[in-house]
Design an enzyme around this catalytic site. Structure first.
Site, short mmCIF file in Angstrom:
data_model
loop_
_atom_site.label_atom_id
_atom_site.label_comp_id
_atom_site.label_asym_id
_atom_site.label_seq_id
_atom_site.Cartn_x
_atom_site.Cartn_y
_atom_site.Cartn_z
N HIS A 242 33.43 -75.16 -1.67
CA HIS A 242 32.07 -75.87 -0.60
C HIS A 242 31.82 -76.42 -1.54
O HIS A 242 30.77 -76.60 -1.51
CB HIS A 242 31.84 -73.40 -0.50
CG HIS A 242 32.26 -73.10 0.24
ND1 HIS A 242 32.22 -73.00 1.85
CD2 HIS A 242 33.06 -71.94 -0.06
CE1 HIS A 242 33.47 -72.47 2.31
NE2 HIS A 242 33.56 -71.45 1.07
O1 RIB Z 1 29.87 -69.40 0.66
C1 RIB Z 1 30.03 -69.82 -0.84
C2 RIB Z 1 29.86 -70.30 -2.21
O2 RIB Z 1 29.48 -68.96 -1.96
C3 RIB Z 1 29.95 -71.18 -2.82
O3 RIB Z 1 28.92 -71.29 -3.32
C4 RIB Z 1 30.39 -69.93 -3.57
O4 RIB Z 1 31.04 -70.23 -5.27
C5 RIB Z 1 30.06 -68.39 -3.54
O5 RIB Z 1 28.92 -69.04 -4.48
#
Ligand code: RIB
Ligand code: CA
Length: 319
Positions: A242
């Protein structure tokens, strides 16, 4: 004048935060890091700060790290150790950092770094964790507003969620912090689950990374191994990276499509806590929609460019 984008990264490393830093570290021709700040999220503030210090040195970014919020603005902190491990980096060891965190807290650190920029320069804020620090910065230090080029966040979703059916982790963790950012009226790019869930590295890439004799490939491969074995990805072929999407968007905007929208955050206690309500109705709010919500991305090119970045770091750090 240094034409590179001036970056402040607020993060909660975090496996995907760490891989995002690899992507950024491979592109020092594009990014000039002013600093890294940390926020409790995937792990406790102590662990994510220690991880940021270790990563900054391991990747030879060698930028200052300032510790930020221990808890969300109002809510109780939640960690994601099931997905990111006890140390926050898939229990993969990184060399202990020489440096200590900066003397001031993350909000003051960001404020000072922004206000120290030459008059004609602006900063790009990238946030890959809960938005506690960024929200508090915008509220406590309004003088930074005109010095911010844009805020690029990993968080939210136009539809769906990962912590609940309606909310993504970073927003769910601190809805009030997120609301302070989305209501700021500043230009925001929201890299939400609509696009980040489809941007990842698969088991084939993991095997390739583990087989290579590369200093960075080995660490990324081992973090991926933990990530893909975690409950979130155990039955999946690909793990979403992500947090690399904000950097990939700044490097290769042509890979992504989105729409300008208004985004409001549900700060209730109920089933929709942390939902990012994305409103396409252009006339509903009497002003230009401030948020570019990314909706589509080229998953293949994302994987290709991300692996290229890791391989280039293997060479760069072996010199
Ligand atoms: O939903 C994904 C996010 O939540 C990313 O930033 C992961 O590192 C967690 O922090
Ligand atoms: Ca993160």
């Amino acid at each position: 004048m240094d034409s590179r984008r001036k970056i402040l990264l607020d993060c909660d490393p975090g496996i995907d935060d760490a891989i995002a830093l690899c992507l950024a570290a491979a592109h020092t021709e594009a990014f000039c890091f002013l600093g890294i700040t940390t926020v409790a999220g995937n792990q406790t503030i102590e662990k994510v700060t220690d991880n940021a210090l270790r990563l900054s040195e391991f990747l030879k970014l060698d930028v200052p790290v300032a510790q930020g919020a221990r808890t969300p603005v109002i809510r109780e902190p939640l960690t994601a150790s099931g997905i990111h491990g006890k140390n926050g980096l898939g229990d993969v060891p990184f060399p202990r950092a020489e440096a200590e965190p900066a003397g001031e807290n993350a909000v003051l650190f960001m404020r000072n770094k922004i206000m120290e920029l030459p008059a004609q320069e602006k900063v790009t804020l990238i946030a890959t964790g809960p938005l506690t620090n960024v929200g508090l910065l915008l509220k406590a230090c309004p003088e930074v507003r005109e010095r911010i080029q844009e805020i690029v966040i990993m968080g939210g979703a136009c539809t769906g969620g990962n912590v609940t059916a309606n909310a993504e982790f970073n927003i769910y963790e601190d809805p009030e912090g997120a609301a302070m950012v989305f209501l700021s009226g500043l230009p925001i790019v929201m890299c939400g689950l609509d696009v980040t869930a489809k941007c990842g590295l698969n088991r084939e890439a993991m095997a390739f990374l583990l087989e290579r004799d590369g200093k960075v490939s080995e660490k990324v491969g081992k973090m991926l191994q933990f990530y893909l074995d975690s409950p979130g990805y155990r039955d999946k072929e690909t793990a979403s990276i992500h947090d690399a999407v904000p950097f990939m968007y700044l490097l290769h905007p042509e890979l992504f499509q989105g729409e300008k929208m208004y985004v409001q955050v549900d700060c209730s206690q109920g089933i929709s806590r942390g939902a990012t309500v994305c409103d396409r109705r252009s006339s509903a709010h009497g002003q230009e929609p401030p948020v570019m919500v990314l909706l589509k991305g080229d998953s293949d090119k994302f994987r290709e460019y991300l692996l290229e970045a890791v391989f280039s770091l293997d060479e760069k750090l072996s010199e």
